[in-house]
Design a protein around this motif. Structure first.
Motif, PDB file in Angstrom:
ATOM      1  N   MET A 282     -55.879  14.435 -17.896  1.00 47.29           N
ATOM      2  CA  MET A 282     -54.686  14.438 -17.060  1.00 47.29           C
ATOM      3  C   MET A 282     -53.681  15.446 -17.611  1.00 47.29           C
ATOM      4  N   SER A 283     -53.003  16.112 -16.681  1.00 45.93           N
ATOM      5  CA  SER A 283     -51.964  17.059 -17.085  1.00 45.93           C
ATOM      6  C   SER A 283     -50.709  16.292 -17.512  1.00 45.93           C
ATOM      7  N   PRO A 284     -49.793  16.944 -18.214  1.00 46.94           N
ATOM      8  CA  PRO A 284     -48.544  16.273 -18.602  1.00 46.94           C
ATOM      9  C   PRO A 284     -47.763  15.755 -17.384  1.00 46.94           C
ATOM     10  N   ASP A 285     -47.760  16.504 -16.283  1.00 46.51           N
ATOM     11  CA  ASP A 285     -47.060  16.052 -15.074  1.00 46.51           C
ATOM     12  C   ASP A 285     -47.707  14.795 -14.499  1.00 46.51           C
ATOM     13  N   GLU A 286     -49.037  14.754 -14.492  1.00 47.19           N
ATOM     14  CA  GLU A 286     -49.747  13.579 -13.976  1.00 47.19           C
ATOM     15  C   GLU A 286     -49.500  12.362 -14.856  1.00 47.19           C
ATOM     16  N   LEU A 287     -49.423  12.556 -16.167  1.00 46.35           N
ATOM     17  CA  LEU A 287     -49.123  11.451 -17.082  1.00 46.35           C
ATOM     18  C   LEU A 287     -47.718  10.912 -16.844  1.00 46.35           C
ATOM     19  N   THR A 288     -46.751  11.812 -16.665  1.00 45.25           N
ATOM     20  CA  THR A 288     -45.373  11.388 -16.395  1.00 45.25           C
ATOM     21  C   THR A 288     -45.302  10.627 -15.079  1.00 45.25           C
ATOM     22  N   LEU A 289     -45.947  11.144 -14.052  1.00 47.21           N
ATOM     23  CA  LEU A 289     -45.961  10.492 -12.751  1.00 47.21           C
ATOM     24  C   LEU A 289     -46.604   9.109 -12.842  1.00 47.21           C
ATOM     25  N   ALA A 290     -47.719   8.995 -13.570  1.00 45.21           N
ATOM     26  CA  ALA A 290     -48.396   7.705 -13.725  1.00 45.21           C
ATOM     27  C   ALA A 290     -47.504   6.722 -14.463  1.00 45.21           C
ATOM     28  N   ARG A 291     -46.785   7.184 -15.515  1.00 44.04           N
ATOM     29  CA  ARG A 291     -45.908   6.301 -16.281  1.00 44.04           C
ATOM     30  C   ARG A 291     -44.753   5.812 -15.405  1.00 44.04           C
ATOM     31  N   VAL A 292     -44.136   6.720 -14.626  1.00 43.56           N
ATOM     32  CA  VAL A 292     -43.012   6.350 -13.761  1.00 43.56           C
ATOM     33  C   VAL A 292     -43.489   5.410 -12.651  1.00 43.56           C
ATOM     34  N   ALA A 293     -44.652   5.693 -12.079  1.00 37.95           N
ATOM     35  CA  ALA A 293     -45.182   4.877 -10.985  1.00 37.95           C
ATOM     36  C   ALA A 293     -45.521   3.466 -11.436  1.00 37.95           C
ATOM     37  N   SER A 294     -45.885   3.289 -12.692  1.00 41.29           N
ATOM     38  CA  SER A 294     -46.259   1.953 -13.173  1.00 41.29           C
ATOM     39  C   SER A 294     -45.040   1.127 -13.577  1.00 41.29           C
ATOM     40  N   GLY A 295     -43.857   1.742 -13.609  1.00 43.59           N
ATOM     41  CA  GLY A 295     -42.639   1.024 -13.982  1.00 43.59           C
ATOM     42  C   GLY A 295     -42.109   0.197 -12.826  1.00 43.59           C
ATOM     43  N   THR A 296     -41.057  -0.574 -13.129  1.00 43.84           N
ATOM     44  CA  THR A 296     -40.443  -1.404 -12.094  1.00 43.84           C
ATOM     45  C   THR A 296     -39.242  -0.669 -11.488  1.00 43.84           C
ATOM     46  N   LEU A 297     -38.840  -1.091 -10.308  1.00 44.88           N
ATOM     47  CA  LEU A 297     -37.674  -0.511  -9.649  1.00 44.88           C
ATOM     48  C   LEU A 297     -36.413  -1.020 -10.340  1.00 44.88           C
ATOM     49  N   ASP A 298     -35.453  -0.121 -10.502  1.00 45.83           N
ATOM     50  CA  ASP A 298     -34.170  -0.547 -11.051  1.00 45.83           C
ATOM     51  C   ASP A 298     -33.106  -0.441  -9.963  1.00 45.83           C
ATOM     52  N   VAL A 299     -31.845  -0.642 -10.329  1.00 45.93           N
ATOM     53  CA  VAL A 299     -30.744  -0.632  -9.374  1.00 45.93           C
ATOM     54  C   VAL A 299     -30.597   0.748  -8.713  1.00 45.93           C
ATOM     55  N   VAL A 300     -30.776   1.798  -9.474  1.00 48.97           N
ATOM     56  CA  VAL A 300     -30.671   3.151  -8.923  1.00 48.97           C
ATOM     57  C   VAL A 300     -31.779   3.397  -7.901  1.00 48.97           C
ATOM     58  N   ASP A 301     -33.009   2.980  -8.226  1.00 45.89           N
ATOM     59  CA  ASP A 301     -34.120   3.122  -7.270  1.00 45.89           C
ATOM     60  C   ASP A 301     -33.831   2.369  -5.973  1.00 45.89           C
ATOM     61  N   ALA A 302     -33.340   1.142  -6.104  1.00 49.59           N
ATOM     62  CA  ALA A 302     -33.037   0.333  -4.926  1.00 49.59           C
ATOM     63  C   ALA A 302     -31.956   0.992  -4.075  1.00 49.59           C
ATOM     64  N   GLU A 303     -30.941   1.562  -4.692  1.00 46.24           N
ATOM     65  CA  GLU A 303     -29.876   2.238  -3.956  1.00 46.24           C
ATOM     66  C   GLU A 303     -30.410   3.479  -3.233  1.00 46.24           C
ATOM     67  N   ILE A 304     -31.255   4.242  -3.893  1.00 43.87           N
ATOM     68  CA  ILE A 304     -31.858   5.420  -3.260  1.00 43.87           C
ATOM     69  C   ILE A 304     -32.685   5.002  -2.044  1.00 43.87           C
ATOM     70  N   LEU A 305     -33.497   3.966  -2.194  1.00 44.09           N
ATOM     71  CA  LEU A 305     -34.311   3.491  -1.073  1.00 44.09           C
ATOM     72  C   LEU A 305     -33.442   2.961   0.061  1.00 44.09           C
ATOM     73  N   HIS A 306     -32.346   2.265  -0.271  1.00 40.44           N
ATOM     74  CA  HIS A 306     -31.437   1.740   0.740  1.00 40.44           C
ATOM     75  C   HIS A 306     -30.802   2.886   1.536  1.00 40.44           C
ATOM     76  N   ARG A 307     -30.345   3.928   0.843  1.00 38.19           N
ATOM     77  CA  ARG A 307     -29.741   5.085   1.523  1.00 38.19           C
ATOM     78  C   ARG A 307     -30.768   5.819   2.380  1.00 38.19           C
ATOM     79  N   LEU A 308     -31.970   5.969   1.866  1.00 36.81           N
ATOM     80  CA  LEU A 308     -33.036   6.627   2.628  1.00 36.81           C
ATOM     81  C   LEU A 308     -33.347   5.843   3.905  1.00 36.81           C
ATOM     82  N   ALA A 309     -33.411   4.521   3.806  1.00 34.38           N
ATOM     83  CA  ALA A 309     -33.672   3.684   4.980  1.00 34.38           C
ATOM     84  C   ALA A 309     -32.556   3.832   6.014  1.00 34.38           C
ATOM     85  N   ALA A 310     -31.301   3.904   5.558  1.00 36.14           N
ATOM     86  CA  ALA A 310     -30.173   4.066   6.478  1.00 36.14           C
ATOM     87  C   ALA A 310     -30.244   5.413   7.201  1.00 36.14           C
ATOM     88  N   ILE A 311     -30.623   6.460   6.480  1.00 35.34           N
ATOM     89  CA  ILE A 311     -30.752   7.788   7.102  1.00 35.34           C
ATOM     90  C   ILE A 311     -31.856   7.773   8.152  1.00 35.34           C
TER      91      ILE A 311
END
Length: 167
Positions: free
Chosen positions: A1-30
């Protein structure tokens, strides 16, 4: 795996935080503002999926004695006093009787058999059992769009569903 793929896999396996939820909420409103879900689409999809999942036999509508102007172009419902639905396996005739602001539905199915009969109005389901001659009835129903679902004892997993009518 490339360094970018490793970073993406690590981020994807994490949980959503307050910032993620706010981004998703704004995206849904748009998206809701730019491309809203058409009215009735969710209900139409739900019915289509239910019918497909049940491998349902869809009844054909035949009007008998429909009043003038019964068909309204802006609505997919039909108001009539006597209606017949036909399929290859079952024919159902119903009469709709007005009782003040309520409605009574009397029905007959052929070939005659004891059938499970459901009347669907919005989220409300009223159940009845036909007698051995195929007769059934529903009383004290509210006015509005409705459809019947009939289940034959020899094939209960293949219901017959009528088009929507106006009670």
């Amino acid at each position: 795996m490339s360094p970018d793929e490793l970073t993406l896999a690590r981020v994807a396996s994490g949980t959503l935080d307050v910032v993620d939820a706010e981004i998703l909420h704004r995206l849904a409103a748009i998206i809701e503002r730019v491309d809203p879900v058409p009215a009735g689409l969710v209900d139409s999809i739900g019915l289509a999926l239910t019918i497909d999942a049940l491998h349902t036999e869809m009844a054909e509508l035949r009007l008998i004695g429909a009043p003038d102007l019964a068909l309204r172009s802006e609505e997919p419902s039909i108001e009539a006093a006597t209606i017949t639905f036909t399929t290859d396996v079952l024919t159902v005739m119903i009469t709709v009787h007005a009782e003040a602001d309520r409605v009574r539905v009397d029905g007959w199915a052929t070939p005659p058999a004891s059938l499970g009969v459901e009347l669907h109005q919005g989220g409300l389901v009223t159940r009845a059992q036909s007698d051995a001659d195929g007769r059934f009835s529903f009383s004290d129903l509210g006015r509005g769009p409705a459809r019947l679902v009939l289940r034959r004892p020899e094939d209960p997993d293949l219901p017959v569903v009528t088009p929507q009518i106006e009670l």
